[in-house]
Design a protein around this motif. Structure first.
Motif, PDB file in Angstrom:
ATOM      1  N   UNK A  41     -28.022  26.072  15.515  1.00 51.22           N
ATOM      2  CA  UNK A  41     -28.680  26.485  14.278  1.00 51.22           C
ATOM      3  C   UNK A  41     -27.656  26.653  13.163  1.00 51.22           C
ATOM      4  N   UNK A  42     -28.132  26.575  11.924  1.00 52.60           N
ATOM      5  CA  UNK A  42     -27.267  26.847  10.781  1.00 52.60           C
ATOM      6  C   UNK A  42     -26.849  28.310  10.859  1.00 52.60           C
ATOM      7  N   UNK A  43     -25.541  28.547  10.780  1.00 52.83           N
ATOM      8  CA  UNK A  43     -25.020  29.898  10.964  1.00 52.83           C
ATOM      9  C   UNK A  43     -24.998  30.691   9.667  1.00 52.83           C
ATOM     10  N   UNK A  44     -24.803  31.980   9.820  1.00 58.25           N
ATOM     11  CA  UNK A  44     -24.681  32.853   8.656  1.00 58.25           C
ATOM     12  C   UNK A  44     -23.483  32.449   7.808  1.00 58.25           C
ATOM     13  N   UNK A  45     -22.398  32.027   8.472  1.00 58.60           N
ATOM     14  CA  UNK A  45     -21.214  31.610   7.729  1.00 58.60           C
ATOM     15  C   UNK A  45     -21.539  30.448   6.793  1.00 58.60           C
ATOM     16  N   UNK A  46     -22.276  29.469   7.284  1.00 55.13           N
ATOM     17  CA  UNK A  46     -22.645  28.318   6.454  1.00 55.13           C
ATOM     18  C   UNK A  46     -23.560  28.731   5.310  1.00 55.13           C
ATOM     19  N   UNK A  47     -24.452  29.665   5.574  1.00 53.19           N
ATOM     20  CA  UNK A  47     -25.355  30.142   4.524  1.00 53.19           C
ATOM     21  C   UNK A  47     -24.612  30.940   3.465  1.00 53.19           C
ATOM     22  N   UNK A  48     -23.548  31.656   3.866  1.00 53.50           N
ATOM     23  CA  UNK A  48     -22.704  32.363   2.896  1.00 53.50           C
ATOM     24  C   UNK A  48     -22.065  31.343   1.960  1.00 53.50           C
ATOM     25  N   UNK A  49     -21.548  30.249   2.517  1.00 51.57           N
ATOM     26  CA  UNK A  49     -20.973  29.189   1.689  1.00 51.57           C
ATOM     27  C   UNK A  49     -22.004  28.642   0.717  1.00 51.57           C
ATOM     28  N   UNK A  50     -23.197  28.382   1.214  1.00 50.92           N
ATOM     29  CA  UNK A  50     -24.254  27.841   0.369  1.00 50.92           C
ATOM     30  C   UNK A  50     -24.537  28.783  -0.806  1.00 50.92           C
ATOM     31  N   UNK A  51     -24.708  30.065  -0.519  1.00 55.59           N
ATOM     32  CA  UNK A  51     -24.982  31.045  -1.576  1.00 55.59           C
ATOM     33  C   UNK A  51     -23.844  31.132  -2.578  1.00 55.59           C
ATOM     34  N   UNK A  52     -22.623  31.179  -2.089  1.00 58.12           N
ATOM     35  CA  UNK A  52     -21.469  31.332  -2.974  1.00 58.12           C
ATOM     36  C   UNK A  52     -21.265  30.104  -3.851  1.00 58.12           C
ATOM     37  N   UNK A  53     -21.429  28.923  -3.288  1.00 56.25           N
ATOM     38  CA  UNK A  53     -21.289  27.703  -4.081  1.00 56.25           C
ATOM     39  C   UNK A  53     -22.351  27.679  -5.177  1.00 56.25           C
ATOM     40  N   UNK A  54     -23.577  27.995  -4.808  1.00 56.18           N
ATOM     41  CA  UNK A  54     -24.678  28.035  -5.776  1.00 56.18           C
ATOM     42  C   UNK A  54     -24.343  29.006  -6.903  1.00 56.18           C
ATOM     43  N   UNK A  55     -23.961  30.232  -6.536  1.00 56.53           N
ATOM     44  CA  UNK A  55     -23.679  31.267  -7.534  1.00 56.53           C
ATOM     45  C   UNK A  55     -22.491  30.906  -8.424  1.00 56.53           C
ATOM     46  N   UNK A  56     -21.416  30.394  -7.834  1.00 58.12           N
ATOM     47  CA  UNK A  56     -20.217  30.054  -8.603  1.00 58.12           C
ATOM     48  C   UNK A  56     -20.510  28.985  -9.648  1.00 58.12           C
ATOM     49  N   UNK A  57     -21.194  27.916  -9.244  1.00 52.69           N
ATOM     50  CA  UNK A  57     -21.498  26.866 -10.210  1.00 52.69           C
ATOM     51  C   UNK A  57     -22.464  27.364 -11.279  1.00 52.69           C
ATOM     52  N   UNK A  58     -23.443  28.158 -10.890  1.00 56.33           N
ATOM     53  CA  UNK A  58     -24.381  28.718 -11.861  1.00 56.33           C
ATOM     54  C   UNK A  58     -23.630  29.581 -12.871  1.00 56.33           C
ATOM     55  N   UNK A  59     -22.711  30.410 -12.390  1.00 58.63           N
ATOM     56  CA  UNK A  59     -21.934  31.277 -13.280  1.00 58.63           C
ATOM     57  C   UNK A  59     -21.053  30.481 -14.235  1.00 58.63           C
ATOM     58  N   UNK A  60     -20.675  29.271 -13.865  1.00 59.21           N
ATOM     59  CA  UNK A  60     -19.872  28.411 -14.736  1.00 59.21           C
ATOM     60  C   UNK A  60     -20.738  27.579 -15.676  1.00 59.21           C
ATOM     61  N   UNK A  61     -22.051  27.787 -15.665  1.00 56.19           N
ATOM     62  CA  UNK A  61     -22.930  27.134 -16.628  1.00 56.19           C
ATOM     63  C   UNK A  61     -23.577  25.851 -16.155  1.00 56.19           C
ATOM     64  N   UNK A  62     -23.435  25.532 -14.880  1.00 61.83           N
ATOM     65  CA  UNK A  62     -24.083  24.333 -14.346  1.00 61.83           C
ATOM     66  C   UNK A  62     -25.523  24.661 -13.973  1.00 61.83           C
ATOM     67  N   UNK A  63     -26.376  23.650 -14.090  1.00 61.92           N
ATOM     68  CA  UNK A  63     -27.725  23.756 -13.559  1.00 61.92           C
ATOM     69  C   UNK A  63     -27.590  23.300 -12.109  1.00 61.92           C
ATOM     70  N   UNK A  64     -27.954  24.161 -11.165  1.00 61.72           N
ATOM     71  CA  UNK A  64     -27.632  23.916  -9.766  1.00 61.72           C
ATOM     72  C   UNK A  64     -28.900  23.831  -8.918  1.00 61.72           C
ATOM     73  N   UNK A  65     -28.935  22.809  -8.055  1.00 61.68           N
ATOM     74  CA  UNK A  65     -29.968  22.708  -7.031  1.00 61.68           C
ATOM     75  C   UNK A  65     -29.265  22.404  -5.710  1.00 61.68           C
ATOM     76  N   UNK A  66     -29.962  22.612  -4.632  1.00 59.68           N
ATOM     77  CA  UNK A  66     -29.340  22.297  -3.345  1.00 59.68           C
ATOM     78  C   UNK A  66     -30.377  21.800  -2.353  1.00 59.68           C
TER      79      UNK A  66
END
Length: 162
Positions: A38-63
């Motif tokens: 299964x997808x692990x919590x570690x991978x989901x942490x990466x997903x959340x952080x990547x989403x948040x970081x790009x959003x904070x830099x002004x990108x429109x983000x989808x995943x």
């Protein structure tokens, strides 16, 4: 006087609306972990952080949904699906992030050992760059994973700006 002011405000709002459009980025997390089905919590942490970081830099983000892969063929199939979703969502770029974990007897605590990522221009389908990061510190704490994901986003941003 009131009509001139109203026309000026409408014109200003119209002109500003053109500068509000940012680059749109779509990304996908692909987990390589033979210890865990299964997808692990570690991978989901990466997903959340990547989403948040790009959003904070002004990108429109989808995943795309985080997925599990066990082969290069799986990676290619997931890449094609991700690029297709990015095209449908009118994204400018697509990033596939592959997380490689060390085989572990304890499936709850897999250690991240390597990250590979590729940046694709959605309009052409051309892969702009492919890079990898070896993880020397084999820590699995959430804070360590957040720090690593911030470094990853910084590396990807350098390629987007260039």
């Amino acid at each position: 006087m009131g009509n001139k002011k109203t026309l000026f405000l409408i014109f200003t709002a119209f002109m500003l609306s053109f500068s509000c459009f940012g680059k749109q980025l779509s990304f996908q997390i692909v987990q390589h972990d033979g210890s865990n089905p299964n997808v692990t919590e570690q991978s989901l942490v990466f997903e959340d952080e990547i989403f948040d970081e790009f959003f904070n830099w002004g990108y429109i983000v989808t995943n795309s949904e985080a997925s599990i892969s066990s082969s290069d063929e799986d990676d290619q199939m997931l890449w094609r699906l991700g690029v297709g979703e990015a095209v449908e969502g009118s994204s400018d770029y697509f990033v596939q992030v592959k997380l490689y974990y060390e085989l572990s007897k304890d499936a709850k605590v897999s250690k991240l050992i390597k990250i590979e990522w590729s940046l694709t221009a959605v309009s052409t389908g051309e892969i702009i760059t492919t890079r990898s990061m070896k993880i020397t510190e084999k820590n699995t704490s959430i804070n360590d994973l957040i720090d690593i994901s911030v470094l990853l986003v910084d590396d990807i941003k350098k390629c987007l700006i260039a």
